[in-house]
Design a protein around this motif. Structure first.
Motif, PDB file in Angstrom:
ATOM      1  N   PHE A 108      12.773 -14.100 -42.933  1.00  0.00           N
ATOM      2  CA  PHE A 108      12.999 -14.988 -41.844  1.00  0.00           C
ATOM      3  C   PHE A 108      13.877 -16.035 -42.275  1.00  0.00           C
ATOM      4  CE2 PHE A 108       8.865 -14.508 -39.248  1.00  0.00           C
ATOM      5  CZ  PHE A 108       9.544 -13.542 -38.409  1.00  0.00           C
ATOM      6  N   SER A 109      14.058 -16.315 -43.607  1.00  0.00           N
ATOM      7  CA  SER A 109      15.021 -17.360 -43.860  1.00  0.00           C
ATOM      8  C   SER A 109      16.161 -16.684 -44.211  1.00  0.00           C
ATOM      9  CB  SER A 109      14.380 -18.287 -45.037  1.00  0.00           C
ATOM     10  OG  SER A 109      13.971 -17.684 -46.204  1.00  0.00           O
ATOM     11  N   VAL A 110      16.421 -15.684 -44.378  1.00  0.00           N
ATOM     12  CA  VAL A 110      17.824 -15.250 -44.872  1.00  0.00           C
ATOM     13  C   VAL A 110      18.615 -15.115 -43.543  1.00  0.00           C
ATOM     14  CG1 VAL A 110      18.955 -13.036 -45.817  1.00  0.00           C
ATOM     15  CG2 VAL A 110      16.785 -14.074 -46.420  1.00  0.00           C
ATOM     16  N   SER A 111      20.038 -15.497 -43.684  1.00  0.00           N
ATOM     17  CA  SER A 111      20.915 -15.222 -42.329  1.00  0.00           C
ATOM     18  C   SER A 111      20.884 -13.808 -41.945  1.00  0.00           C
ATOM     19  CB  SER A 111      22.326 -15.991 -42.920  1.00  0.00           C
ATOM     20  OG  SER A 111      23.093 -15.373 -41.694  1.00  0.00           O
ATOM     21  N   PRO A 112      21.064 -13.335 -40.769  1.00  0.00           N
ATOM     22  CA  PRO A 112      21.079 -12.159 -40.252  1.00  0.00           C
ATOM     23  C   PRO A 112      22.251 -11.434 -40.797  1.00  0.00           C
ATOM     24  CG  PRO A 112      20.517 -13.566 -38.424  1.00  0.00           C
ATOM     25  CD  PRO A 112      20.804 -14.345 -39.515  1.00  0.00           C
ATOM     26  N   VAL A 113      23.452 -12.123 -40.965  1.00  0.00           N
ATOM     27  CA  VAL A 113      24.566 -11.341 -41.595  1.00  0.00           C
ATOM     28  C   VAL A 113      24.351 -11.297 -42.959  1.00  0.00           C
ATOM     29  CG1 VAL A 113      27.060 -12.211 -42.571  1.00  0.00           C
ATOM     30  CG2 VAL A 113      26.006 -12.658 -40.265  1.00  0.00           C
ATOM     31  N   VAL A 114      23.761 -11.990 -43.877  1.00  0.00           N
ATOM     32  CA  VAL A 114      23.430 -11.724 -45.216  1.00  0.00           C
ATOM     33  C   VAL A 114      22.487 -10.432 -45.244  1.00  0.00           C
ATOM     34  CG1 VAL A 114      22.592 -12.616 -47.528  1.00  0.00           C
ATOM     35  CG2 VAL A 114      23.881 -14.137 -46.001  1.00  0.00           C
ATOM     36  N   SER A 115      21.564 -10.567 -44.337  1.00  0.00           N
ATOM     37  CA  SER A 115      20.467  -9.279 -44.125  1.00  0.00           C
ATOM     38  C   SER A 115      21.045  -7.976 -44.313  1.00  0.00           C
ATOM     39  CB  SER A 115      19.682  -9.448 -43.109  1.00  0.00           C
ATOM     40  OG  SER A 115      19.219 -10.752 -43.177  1.00  0.00           O
ATOM     41  N   GLY A 116      22.420  -8.026 -43.448  1.00  0.00           N
ATOM     42  CA  GLY A 116      23.239  -6.634 -43.162  1.00  0.00           C
ATOM     43  C   GLY A 116      23.858  -6.272 -44.438  1.00  0.00           C
TER      44      GLY A 116
END
Lengths: 284, 273
Positions: A108-116
Protein backbone atom coordinates in the motif's frame (compact mmCIF):
# COMPACT_ATOMS: atom_id res chain seq x y z
CA UNK A 1 -36.31 19.15 28.50
CA UNK A 2 -32.76 18.16 29.40
CA UNK A 3 -32.17 16.70 25.96
CA UNK A 4 -33.19 19.93 24.21
CA UNK A 5 -30.94 21.82 26.59
CA UNK A 6 -27.91 19.66 25.86
CA UNK A 7 -28.54 19.60 22.13
CA UNK A 8 -28.67 23.37 22.26
CA UNK A 9 -25.36 23.53 24.10
CA UNK A 10 -23.77 20.99 21.79
CA UNK A 11 -24.46 22.71 18.53
CA UNK A 12 -23.87 25.91 16.64
CA UNK A 13 -26.34 28.64 15.60
CA UNK A 14 -28.37 27.67 12.52
CA UNK A 15 -26.64 30.15 10.20
CA UNK A 16 -23.21 28.73 11.05
CA UNK A 17 -24.47 25.19 10.50
CA UNK A 18 -25.85 26.14 7.10
CA UNK A 19 -22.62 27.89 6.06
CA UNK A 20 -20.45 24.95 7.17
CA UNK A 21 -22.68 22.41 5.42
CA UNK A 22 -22.66 24.48 2.22
CA UNK A 23 -18.86 24.83 2.33
CA UNK A 24 -18.39 21.09 2.83
CA UNK A 25 -20.81 20.26 0.01
CA UNK A 26 -19.19 22.83 -2.29
CA UNK A 27 -15.82 21.18 -1.74
CA UNK A 28 -17.26 17.74 -2.44
CA UNK A 29 -19.10 18.99 -5.52
CA UNK A 30 -15.93 20.46 -7.03
CA UNK A 31 -13.73 17.47 -6.28
CA UNK A 32 -16.07 14.45 -6.33
CA UNK A 33 -19.49 14.94 -7.88
CA UNK A 34 -18.52 17.06 -10.86
CA UNK A 35 -15.74 14.71 -12.07
CA UNK A 36 -18.12 11.76 -11.76
CA UNK A 37 -20.91 13.58 -13.58
CA UNK A 38 -18.51 14.73 -16.27
CA UNK A 39 -17.47 11.14 -17.08
CA UNK A 40 -21.04 10.13 -17.89
CA UNK A 41 -21.95 13.39 -19.60
CA UNK A 42 -18.90 13.27 -21.90
CA UNK A 43 -19.44 9.57 -22.58
CA UNK A 44 -22.97 10.22 -23.87
CA UNK A 45 -22.01 13.51 -25.55
CA UNK A 46 -22.34 12.14 -29.09
CA UNK A 47 -25.34 9.93 -28.41
CA UNK A 48 -25.96 6.32 -27.49
CA UNK A 49 -24.83 4.94 -30.86
CA UNK A 50 -21.35 6.44 -30.51
CA UNK A 51 -21.26 5.29 -26.90
CA UNK A 52 -21.90 1.65 -27.72
CA UNK A 53 -19.67 1.79 -30.78
CA UNK A 54 -16.75 2.78 -28.52
CA UNK A 55 -17.53 -0.06 -26.12
CA UNK A 56 -18.00 -2.76 -28.75
CA UNK A 57 -14.93 -1.92 -30.77
CA UNK A 58 -12.56 -4.97 -30.89
CA UNK A 59 -9.72 -3.30 -28.96
CA UNK A 60 -12.14 -2.19 -26.24
CA UNK A 61 -13.54 -5.72 -25.98
CA UNK A 62 -10.01 -7.15 -25.79
CA UNK A 63 -9.22 -4.69 -22.98
CA UNK A 64 -12.37 -5.71 -21.11
CA UNK A 65 -11.47 -9.40 -21.49
CA UNK A 66 -7.92 -8.82 -20.22
CA UNK A 67 -9.16 -6.82 -17.23
CA UNK A 68 -11.62 -9.58 -16.30
CA UNK A 69 -8.92 -12.24 -16.70
CA UNK A 70 -6.48 -10.27 -14.53
CA UNK A 71 -9.03 -9.81 -11.76
CA UNK A 72 -10.06 -13.47 -12.03
CA UNK A 73 -6.48 -14.50 -11.19
CA UNK A 74 -5.40 -11.75 -8.80
CA UNK A 75 -8.49 -11.73 -6.57
CA UNK A 76 -8.62 -15.49 -5.77
CA UNK A 77 -4.84 -15.56 -5.26
CA UNK A 78 -5.00 -12.75 -2.72
CA UNK A 79 -8.13 -14.21 -1.17
CA UNK A 80 -6.30 -17.45 -0.49
CA UNK A 81 -3.37 -15.51 0.92
CA UNK A 82 -5.64 -13.32 3.03
CA UNK A 83 -7.39 -16.30 4.63
CA UNK A 84 -4.13 -18.09 5.27
CA UNK A 85 -2.46 -15.00 6.77
CA UNK A 86 -5.51 -14.19 8.91
CA UNK A 87 -5.67 -17.76 10.26
CA UNK A 88 -2.06 -17.90 11.45
CA UNK A 89 -2.00 -14.30 12.71
CA UNK A 90 -5.39 -14.19 14.44
CA UNK A 91 -5.47 -17.69 15.92
CA UNK A 92 -1.88 -18.19 17.05
CA UNK A 93 0.83 -16.38 18.99
CA UNK A 94 4.32 -16.26 17.55
CA UNK A 95 7.32 -13.92 17.63
CA UNK A 96 7.63 -11.39 14.81
CA UNK A 97 3.89 -11.05 14.34
CA UNK A 98 3.79 -7.27 14.28
CA UNK A 99 6.64 -7.23 11.76
CA UNK A 100 4.66 -9.63 9.58
CA UNK A 101 1.62 -7.34 9.83
CA UNK A 102 3.69 -4.35 8.72
CA UNK A 103 5.16 -6.32 5.81
CA UNK A 104 1.70 -7.34 4.62
CA UNK A 105 0.72 -3.65 4.42
CA UNK A 106 3.89 -2.76 2.56
CA UNK A 107 2.45 -2.77 -1.00
CA UNK A 108 0.00 0.00 0.00
CA UNK A 109 2.84 2.39 0.67
CA UNK A 110 4.78 1.68 -2.52
CA UNK A 111 4.15 3.99 -5.47
CA UNK A 112 2.25 2.14 -8.25
CA UNK A 113 5.02 3.01 -10.70
CA UNK A 114 7.64 1.43 -8.42
CA UNK A 115 5.40 -1.63 -8.01
CA UNK A 116 5.55 -2.17 -11.75
CA UNK A 117 9.23 -1.35 -11.99
CA UNK A 118 10.32 -4.04 -9.52
CA UNK A 119 8.98 -6.75 -11.85
CA UNK A 120 10.64 -5.17 -14.87
CA UNK A 121 13.93 -5.29 -12.96
CA UNK A 122 13.39 -8.98 -12.19
CA UNK A 123 11.88 -10.33 -15.38
CA UNK A 124 12.51 -7.66 -18.05
CA UNK A 125 15.04 -8.12 -20.88
CA UNK A 126 17.75 -6.48 -18.72
CA UNK A 127 16.46 -7.95 -15.47
CA UNK A 128 17.93 -10.66 -13.26
CA UNK A 129 16.00 -13.49 -14.85
CA UNK A 130 15.78 -11.72 -18.25
CA UNK A 131 18.47 -13.71 -20.10
CA UNK A 132 17.22 -17.04 -18.74
CA UNK A 133 13.63 -16.22 -19.68
CA UNK A 134 14.69 -15.18 -23.20
CA UNK A 135 16.62 -18.41 -23.65
CA UNK A 136 13.51 -20.39 -22.80
CA UNK A 137 11.33 -18.09 -24.87
CA UNK A 138 9.17 -17.03 -21.93
CA UNK A 139 7.79 -13.49 -21.97
CA UNK A 140 6.56 -12.11 -18.67
CA UNK A 141 7.09 -8.36 -19.06
CA UNK A 142 5.13 -6.50 -21.76
CA UNK A 143 2.85 -9.54 -21.67
CA UNK A 144 -0.16 -10.78 -19.72
CA UNK A 145 1.76 -12.54 -16.86
CA UNK A 146 3.50 -9.27 -15.96
CA UNK A 147 0.17 -7.46 -15.80
CA UNK A 148 -1.22 -10.15 -13.51
CA UNK A 149 1.87 -10.07 -11.27
CA UNK A 150 1.80 -6.28 -10.88
CA UNK A 151 -1.92 -6.44 -10.10
CA UNK A 152 -1.39 -9.16 -7.48
CA UNK A 153 1.25 -6.94 -5.82
CA UNK A 154 -0.95 -3.84 -5.82
CA UNK A 155 -3.99 -5.67 -4.39
CA UNK A 156 -1.94 -7.86 -2.06
CA UNK A 157 -3.10 -6.52 1.37
CA UNK A 158 -6.84 -5.95 0.75
CA UNK A 159 -8.37 -9.23 1.98
CA UNK A 160 -5.78 -9.85 4.69
CA UNK A 161 -6.18 -6.44 6.31
CA UNK A 162 -9.98 -6.83 6.51
CA UNK A 163 -9.87 -10.38 7.85
CA UNK A 164 -7.07 -10.11 10.42
CA UNK A 165 -8.68 -7.54 12.77
CA UNK A 166 -12.08 -9.20 12.38
CA UNK A 167 -10.80 -12.66 13.26
CA UNK A 168 -8.71 -11.24 16.11
CA UNK A 169 -11.77 -9.53 17.56
CA UNK A 170 -13.83 -12.72 17.33
CA UNK A 171 -11.27 -14.83 19.23
CA UNK A 172 -10.86 -18.59 18.92
CA UNK A 173 -13.32 -19.94 21.51
CA UNK A 174 -15.85 -21.14 18.94
CA UNK A 175 -13.20 -22.89 16.84
CA UNK A 176 -11.64 -24.49 19.92
CA UNK A 177 -15.06 -25.80 21.00
CA UNK A 178 -15.61 -27.28 17.54
CA UNK A 179 -12.25 -29.08 17.63
CA UNK A 180 -12.93 -30.39 21.17
CA UNK A 181 -16.25 -31.74 19.94
CA UNK A 182 -14.40 -33.73 17.32
CA UNK A 183 -14.63 -31.59 14.19
CA UNK A 184 -11.69 -31.71 11.81
CA UNK A 185 -9.69 -28.58 11.01
CA UNK A 186 -11.40 -28.16 7.63
CA UNK A 187 -14.88 -28.70 9.09
CA UNK A 188 -14.13 -26.09 11.74
CA UNK A 189 -12.97 -23.61 9.14
CA UNK A 190 -15.90 -24.15 6.76
CA UNK A 191 -18.67 -24.39 9.36
CA UNK A 192 -17.49 -22.06 12.13
CA UNK A 193 -14.87 -19.56 10.97
CA UNK A 194 -16.09 -18.86 7.45
CA UNK A 195 -19.73 -18.09 8.38
CA UNK A 196 -18.46 -15.75 11.11
CA UNK A 197 -16.22 -13.74 8.82
CA UNK A 198 -18.25 -13.91 5.60
CA UNK A 199 -19.16 -10.21 5.45
CA UNK A 200 -15.63 -9.06 6.21
CA UNK A 201 -14.30 -11.50 3.63
CA UNK A 202 -16.70 -10.21 1.00
CA UNK A 203 -15.79 -6.63 1.91
CA UNK A 204 -12.11 -7.36 1.29
CA UNK A 205 -12.90 -9.12 -1.99
CA UNK A 206 -15.02 -6.18 -3.24
CA UNK A 207 -12.22 -3.67 -2.55
CA UNK A 208 -9.58 -6.01 -3.94
CA UNK A 209 -11.57 -6.50 -7.13
CA UNK A 210 -12.16 -2.77 -7.65
CA UNK A 211 -8.47 -2.06 -7.39
CA UNK A 212 -7.51 -5.06 -9.54
CA UNK A 213 -9.78 -3.91 -12.37
CA UNK A 214 -8.83 -0.26 -12.04
CA UNK A 215 -5.07 -0.30 -11.45
CA UNK A 216 -3.28 1.98 -13.87
CA UNK A 217 0.25 2.99 -12.83
CA UNK A 218 1.76 -0.41 -12.05
CA UNK A 219 0.10 -2.09 -15.02
CA UNK A 220 1.17 0.73 -17.28
CA UNK A 221 4.84 0.05 -16.51
CA UNK A 222 4.72 -3.68 -17.28
CA UNK A 223 2.15 -3.70 -20.07
CA UNK A 224 3.98 -2.34 -23.09
CA UNK A 225 0.63 -0.94 -24.32
CA UNK A 226 0.11 -3.39 -27.16
CA UNK A 227 -3.42 -2.82 -28.42
CA UNK A 228 -5.72 -5.78 -28.36
CA UNK A 229 -3.10 -7.79 -26.48
CA UNK A 230 -1.77 -6.13 -23.32
CA UNK A 231 -4.19 -3.27 -22.79
CA UNK A 232 -6.45 -3.32 -19.78
CA UNK A 233 -9.49 -1.02 -19.57
CA UNK A 234 -7.67 1.78 -17.69
CA UNK A 235 -4.81 1.68 -20.22
CA UNK A 236 -7.27 1.72 -23.11
CA UNK A 237 -8.81 4.87 -21.63
CA UNK A 238 -5.39 6.52 -21.63
CA UNK A 239 -4.66 5.63 -25.26
CA UNK A 240 -8.03 6.90 -26.50
CA UNK A 241 -7.68 10.12 -24.51
CA UNK A 242 -4.17 10.79 -25.80
CA UNK A 243 -5.47 10.32 -29.35
CA UNK A 244 -7.97 13.12 -28.68
CA UNK A 245 -10.76 10.58 -29.04
CA UNK A 246 -12.41 12.03 -25.96
CA UNK A 247 -15.91 10.60 -26.41
CA UNK A 248 -14.61 7.04 -26.75
CA UNK A 249 -12.20 7.56 -23.83
CA UNK A 250 -15.03 8.69 -21.57
CA UNK A 251 -17.34 5.94 -22.85
CA UNK A 252 -14.83 3.29 -21.81
CA UNK A 253 -14.09 5.25 -18.61
CA UNK A 254 -17.81 5.22 -17.78
CA UNK A 255 -17.60 1.42 -17.43
CA UNK A 256 -14.98 1.88 -14.72
CA UNK A 257 -16.95 4.69 -13.10
CA UNK A 258 -19.97 2.38 -13.01
CA UNK A 259 -17.82 -0.31 -11.40
CA UNK A 260 -16.71 2.27 -8.81
CA UNK A 261 -20.33 3.17 -8.01
CA UNK A 262 -21.30 -0.50 -7.66
CA UNK A 263 -18.27 -1.01 -5.42
CA UNK A 264 -19.31 1.90 -3.19
CA UNK A 265 -22.87 0.60 -2.94
CA UNK A 266 -21.67 -2.92 -2.07
CA UNK A 267 -19.23 -1.43 0.42
CA UNK A 268 -21.95 0.56 2.23
CA UNK A 269 -24.19 -2.50 2.34
CA UNK A 270 -21.43 -4.69 3.75
CA UNK A 271 -20.41 -2.05 6.30
CA UNK A 272 -24.00 -2.03 7.53
CA UNK A 273 -24.00 -5.85 7.77
CA UNK A 274 -20.66 -5.86 9.62
CA UNK A 275 -21.90 -3.22 12.02
CA UNK A 276 -25.07 -5.21 12.72
CA UNK A 277 -23.07 -8.41 13.24
CA UNK A 278 -20.64 -6.70 15.63
CA UNK A 279 -23.55 -5.31 17.62
CA UNK A 280 -25.35 -8.63 17.89
CA UNK A 281 -22.11 -10.28 19.04
CA UNK A 282 -21.62 -7.56 21.63
CA UNK A 283 -25.14 -8.17 22.94
CA UNK A 284 -24.62 -11.92 23.30
CA UNK B 1 -4.96 -20.42 34.15
CA UNK B 2 -3.14 -22.03 31.26
CA UNK B 3 -4.83 -21.73 27.91
CA UNK B 4 -3.43 -23.86 25.14
CA UNK B 5 -3.50 -21.67 22.04
CA UNK B 6 -2.35 -24.57 19.86
CA UNK B 7 -5.58 -26.55 20.13
CA UNK B 8 -6.38 -25.36 16.62
CA UNK B 9 -4.68 -27.04 13.69
CA UNK B 10 -3.13 -25.42 10.64
CA UNK B 11 -0.50 -23.12 12.12
CA UNK B 12 2.50 -24.44 10.20
CA UNK B 13 0.91 -24.68 6.74
CA UNK B 14 -0.82 -21.28 6.90
CA UNK B 15 2.24 -19.48 8.25
CA UNK B 16 4.41 -21.29 5.71
CA UNK B 17 2.16 -20.31 2.80
CA UNK B 18 1.86 -16.75 4.07
CA UNK B 19 5.62 -16.30 4.30
CA UNK B 20 6.26 -17.97 0.94
CA UNK B 21 3.67 -15.86 -0.89
CA UNK B 22 4.83 -12.67 0.86
CA UNK B 23 8.44 -13.40 -0.09
CA UNK B 24 7.74 -14.24 -3.71
CA UNK B 25 5.37 -11.36 -4.46
CA UNK B 26 6.67 -8.57 -2.24
CA UNK B 27 9.94 -9.10 -0.40
CA UNK B 28 12.17 -10.63 -3.10
CA UNK B 29 11.16 -8.18 -5.87
CA UNK B 30 11.55 -5.20 -3.53
CA UNK B 31 14.96 -6.27 -2.24
CA UNK B 32 16.09 -7.08 -5.79
CA UNK B 33 15.42 -3.45 -6.64
CA UNK B 34 17.47 -2.19 -3.72
CA UNK B 35 20.34 -4.58 -4.57
CA UNK B 36 20.23 -3.50 -8.21
CA UNK B 37 20.60 0.15 -7.26
CA UNK B 38 23.74 -0.77 -5.32
CA UNK B 39 25.34 -1.50 -8.70
CA UNK B 40 25.48 2.25 -9.32
CA UNK B 41 27.77 2.83 -6.36
CA UNK B 42 27.05 5.46 -3.78
CA UNK B 43 28.43 8.29 -5.87
CA UNK B 44 26.54 7.34 -9.02
CA UNK B 45 23.38 6.87 -7.00
CA UNK B 46 23.77 10.30 -5.41
CA UNK B 47 24.42 11.89 -8.81
CA UNK B 48 21.24 10.44 -10.26
CA UNK B 49 18.95 11.43 -7.42
CA UNK B 50 20.31 14.99 -7.11
CA UNK B 51 20.42 15.99 -10.78
CA UNK B 52 18.54 19.26 -11.46
CA UNK B 53 15.63 17.62 -13.32
CA UNK B 54 15.15 15.10 -10.51
CA UNK B 55 15.35 17.80 -7.84
CA UNK B 56 12.71 19.81 -9.68
CA UNK B 57 10.47 16.72 -9.76
CA UNK B 58 10.97 16.20 -6.00
CA UNK B 59 10.05 19.83 -5.30
CA UNK B 60 6.86 19.48 -7.33
CA UNK B 61 5.95 16.03 -5.98
CA UNK B 62 6.52 16.86 -2.31
CA UNK B 63 5.33 20.46 -2.53
CA UNK B 64 2.07 19.58 -4.28
CA UNK B 65 1.53 16.59 -1.96
CA UNK B 66 2.03 18.79 1.09
CA UNK B 67 -0.38 21.41 -0.24
CA UNK B 68 -2.97 18.79 -1.21
CA UNK B 69 -2.72 17.06 2.17
CA UNK B 70 -3.14 20.44 3.92
CA UNK B 71 -6.24 21.25 1.85
CA UNK B 72 -7.56 17.81 2.78
CA UNK B 73 -6.79 18.38 6.47
CA UNK B 74 -8.91 21.55 6.53
CA UNK B 75 -11.77 20.39 4.31
CA UNK B 76 -11.60 16.80 5.56
CA UNK B 77 -12.21 18.06 9.10
CA UNK B 78 -15.07 20.20 7.82
CA UNK B 79 -16.65 17.32 5.86
CA UNK B 80 -16.28 14.88 8.77
CA UNK B 81 -17.81 17.45 11.16
CA UNK B 82 -20.77 18.13 8.89
CA UNK B 83 -21.34 14.42 8.17
CA UNK B 84 -21.32 13.48 11.86
CA UNK B 85 -23.11 16.45 13.40
CA UNK B 86 -25.49 18.14 10.95
CA UNK B 87 -28.49 16.50 9.34
CA UNK B 88 -29.15 17.27 5.68
CA UNK B 89 -30.98 15.51 2.85
CA UNK B 90 -29.00 12.93 0.89
CA UNK B 91 -26.44 12.58 3.66
CA UNK B 92 -26.02 8.81 3.34
CA UNK B 93 -25.29 9.04 -0.37
CA UNK B 94 -22.78 11.84 0.22
CA UNK B 95 -21.16 9.79 2.96
CA UNK B 96 -20.80 6.76 0.69
CA UNK B 97 -19.42 8.88 -2.18
CA UNK B 98 -16.58 10.21 -0.01
CA UNK B 99 -14.80 6.92 -0.78
CA UNK B 100 -15.03 7.53 -4.53
CA UNK B 101 -11.30 8.32 -4.88
CA UNK B 102 -10.55 4.84 -3.47
CA UNK B 103 -12.90 3.15 -5.91
CA UNK B 104 -12.49 5.19 -9.08
CA UNK B 105 -9.55 4.05 -11.22
CA UNK B 106 -6.89 6.75 -11.35
CA UNK B 107 -6.86 7.07 -15.13
CA UNK B 108 -10.59 7.84 -15.07
CA UNK B 109 -10.07 10.40 -12.32
CA UNK B 110 -7.20 11.86 -14.33
CA UNK B 111 -9.10 12.46 -17.56
CA UNK B 112 -12.19 13.68 -15.70
CA UNK B 113 -10.29 16.23 -13.60
CA UNK B 114 -8.24 17.32 -16.58
CA UNK B 115 -11.37 18.09 -18.65
CA UNK B 116 -13.21 19.58 -15.69
CA UNK B 117 -10.45 22.06 -14.82
CA UNK B 118 -9.37 22.81 -18.42
CA UNK B 119 -9.78 26.40 -19.62
CA UNK B 120 -13.08 25.52 -21.31
CA UNK B 121 -14.13 23.00 -18.65
CA UNK B 122 -17.12 23.29 -16.30
CA UNK B 123 -14.94 24.43 -13.40
CA UNK B 124 -11.88 25.61 -15.31
CA UNK B 125 -13.81 28.27 -17.28
CA UNK B 126 -14.62 30.11 -14.06
CA UNK B 127 -11.01 30.01 -12.91
CA UNK B 128 -9.75 30.98 -16.38
CA UNK B 129 -11.93 34.10 -16.22
CA UNK B 130 -10.04 35.01 -13.04
CA UNK B 131 -6.76 34.39 -14.86
CA UNK B 132 -6.05 31.11 -13.06
CA UNK B 133 -4.98 28.20 -15.23
CA UNK B 134 -5.28 24.77 -13.59
CA UNK B 135 -5.00 21.99 -16.18
CA UNK B 136 -1.43 21.61 -17.52
CA UNK B 137 0.08 23.60 -14.65
CA UNK B 138 1.49 22.59 -11.24
CA UNK B 139 -1.86 23.72 -9.81
CA UNK B 140 -3.44 20.84 -11.71
CA UNK B 141 -1.13 18.45 -9.86
CA UNK B 142 -2.46 19.85 -6.56
CA UNK B 143 -6.06 19.36 -7.73
CA UNK B 144 -5.43 15.70 -8.69
CA UNK B 145 -3.60 14.97 -5.43
CA UNK B 146 -6.36 16.62 -3.39
CA UNK B 147 -8.89 14.32 -5.08
CA UNK B 148 -6.75 11.23 -4.42
CA UNK B 149 -6.24 12.03 -0.72
CA UNK B 150 -9.76 13.25 0.03
CA UNK B 151 -11.13 10.20 1.93
CA UNK B 152 -8.22 9.80 4.37
CA UNK B 153 -8.82 12.69 6.78
CA UNK B 154 -12.61 12.29 6.65
CA UNK B 155 -12.45 8.58 7.41
CA UNK B 156 -9.93 8.89 10.26
CA UNK B 157 -11.88 11.71 11.94
CA UNK B 158 -15.44 10.38 11.57
CA UNK B 159 -15.16 7.63 14.25
CA UNK B 160 -13.41 10.02 16.66
CA UNK B 161 -16.18 12.59 16.29
CA UNK B 162 -18.87 9.93 16.65
CA UNK B 163 -17.35 8.67 19.91
CA UNK B 164 -16.81 12.13 21.35
CA UNK B 165 -18.40 12.38 24.77
CA UNK B 166 -21.19 14.91 25.05
CA UNK B 167 -20.42 15.43 28.75
CA UNK B 168 -17.14 17.17 27.95
CA UNK B 169 -18.84 19.73 25.74
CA UNK B 170 -21.63 20.24 28.24
CA UNK B 171 -19.12 20.75 31.04
CA UNK B 172 -17.23 23.31 28.98
CA UNK B 173 -20.44 25.14 28.11
CA UNK B 174 -21.73 25.14 31.68
CA UNK B 175 -18.39 26.55 32.83
CA UNK B 176 -19.04 29.49 30.55
CA UNK B 177 -16.96 28.62 27.50
CA UNK B 178 -18.17 30.01 24.19
CA UNK B 179 -18.87 27.56 21.36
CA UNK B 180 -15.61 28.50 19.66
CA UNK B 181 -13.63 28.11 22.91
CA UNK B 182 -15.19 24.67 23.45
CA UNK B 183 -14.22 23.63 19.94
CA UNK B 184 -10.69 24.97 20.11
CA UNK B 185 -9.78 23.88 23.66
CA UNK B 186 -11.92 20.76 24.20
CA UNK B 187 -12.84 19.15 20.90
CA UNK B 188 -9.90 19.99 18.65
CA UNK B 189 -7.16 18.49 20.90
CA UNK B 190 -8.91 15.10 20.81
CA UNK B 191 -9.12 15.31 17.00
CA UNK B 192 -5.46 16.21 16.56
CA UNK B 193 -3.95 12.67 16.47
CA UNK B 194 -6.55 11.54 13.93
CA UNK B 195 -6.10 14.70 11.90
CA UNK B 196 -2.33 14.18 11.71
CA UNK B 197 -2.78 10.50 10.84
CA UNK B 198 -5.18 11.38 8.02
CA UNK B 199 -2.84 14.12 6.83
CA UNK B 200 0.12 11.71 6.76
CA UNK B 201 -1.90 9.04 4.95
CA UNK B 202 -3.07 11.54 2.32
CA UNK B 203 0.49 12.85 1.93
CA UNK B 204 1.96 9.34 1.56
CA UNK B 205 -0.63 8.42 -1.05
CA UNK B 206 -0.06 11.67 -2.96
CA UNK B 207 3.73 11.27 -3.12
CA UNK B 208 3.49 8.01 -5.05
CA UNK B 209 0.46 8.90 -7.18
CA UNK B 210 0.83 8.63 -10.94
CA UNK B 211 -2.38 7.90 -12.85
CA UNK B 212 -4.58 10.81 -11.91
CA UNK B 213 -1.72 13.34 -12.14
CA UNK B 214 -0.22 12.70 -15.58
CA UNK B 215 -3.36 13.71 -17.47
CA UNK B 216 -3.75 17.07 -15.76
CA UNK B 217 -0.10 17.99 -15.15
CA UNK B 218 1.13 18.77 -18.66
CA UNK B 219 4.34 16.90 -17.75
CA UNK B 220 6.82 19.62 -18.73
CA UNK B 221 10.32 18.72 -17.44
CA UNK B 222 11.48 21.05 -14.65
CA UNK B 223 7.99 22.54 -14.35
CA UNK B 224 5.18 20.02 -14.04
CA UNK B 225 6.87 16.63 -14.08
CA UNK B 226 6.34 14.44 -11.01
CA UNK B 227 8.94 11.91 -9.82
CA UNK B 228 6.90 8.75 -10.62
CA UNK B 229 6.58 9.99 -14.23
CA UNK B 230 10.32 10.62 -14.37
CA UNK B 231 10.87 6.97 -13.38
CA UNK B 232 8.79 5.87 -16.36
CA UNK B 233 10.62 8.30 -18.65
CA UNK B 234 13.98 6.84 -17.56
CA UNK B 235 12.63 3.34 -18.13
CA UNK B 236 11.48 4.23 -21.63
CA UNK B 237 14.97 5.57 -22.34
CA UNK B 238 16.32 2.14 -21.23
CA UNK B 239 18.12 3.93 -18.37
CA UNK B 240 17.38 1.10 -15.94
CA UNK B 241 19.99 2.24 -13.40
CA UNK B 242 18.54 5.75 -13.31
CA UNK B 243 14.98 4.46 -12.93
CA UNK B 244 16.07 2.11 -10.15
CA UNK B 245 17.91 4.83 -8.23
CA UNK B 246 14.83 7.07 -8.37
CA UNK B 247 12.61 4.17 -7.31
CA UNK B 248 14.83 3.44 -4.32
CA UNK B 249 14.77 7.09 -3.26
CA UNK B 250 10.96 6.94 -3.42
CA UNK B 251 10.91 3.66 -1.46
CA UNK B 252 13.01 5.20 1.32
CA UNK B 253 10.52 8.07 1.59
CA UNK B 254 7.51 5.71 1.52
CA UNK B 255 8.90 3.47 4.24
CA UNK B 256 9.81 6.42 6.46
CA UNK B 257 6.25 7.70 6.03
CA UNK B 258 4.92 4.22 6.85
CA UNK B 259 6.86 4.25 10.13
CA UNK B 260 5.60 7.75 10.98
CA UNK B 261 2.01 6.72 10.20
CA UNK B 262 2.32 3.61 12.37
CA UNK B 263 3.50 5.81 15.23
CA UNK B 264 0.68 8.29 14.69
CA UNK B 265 -1.91 5.52 14.60
CA UNK B 266 -0.65 4.13 17.88
CA UNK B 267 -0.89 7.63 19.36
CA UNK B 268 -4.47 8.12 18.17
CA UNK B 269 -5.47 4.71 19.55
CA UNK B 270 -3.95 5.57 22.92
CA UNK B 271 -5.62 8.97 23.04
CA UNK B 272 -8.98 7.37 22.27
CA UNK B 273 -8.84 4.96 25.23
Amino acid sequence: MSSTLTSHIRTEPTWIRIILTMLALLFLIGFLFMPLLLVFSQALDKGLAAYFKALLEPNALAAIRLTLLTAAIAVPANLLFGISAAWCIAKFEFPGKSLLLTLIDLPFSVSPVVSGLIYVLLFGAQGWFGPWLQEHDIKLIFAVPGIVLATVFITFPFVARELIPLMQAQGSEEEEAAIMLGASGWQTFWRVTLPNVRWGLLYGVVLCNARAMGEFGAVSVVSGHIRGLTNTIPLHVEILYNEYNSTAAFAVASLLALLALITLAAKSLLEWQLHRQAQSRAND
Amino acid sequence: MFRNTRVLPGFAPTLGFTLLYLSLIVLIPLSATVVKSAGLGLEGFWQVITSPRVMASYRLTFGASLLAASINAVFGLLVAWVLVRYPFPGKRVVDALVDLPFALPTSVAGIALSSLYADQGWMGAGFAALGIKITYTPLGVVVALTFIGLPFVVRTLQPVLEDFEAELEEAAASLGASRWQTFWWVIFPTLLPGLLTGFALAFARAVGEYGSVIFIAGNIPMVSEITPLLIITRLEEYDYAGATALAVSMLVVSFSLLLIINGLQRWSQLSRL
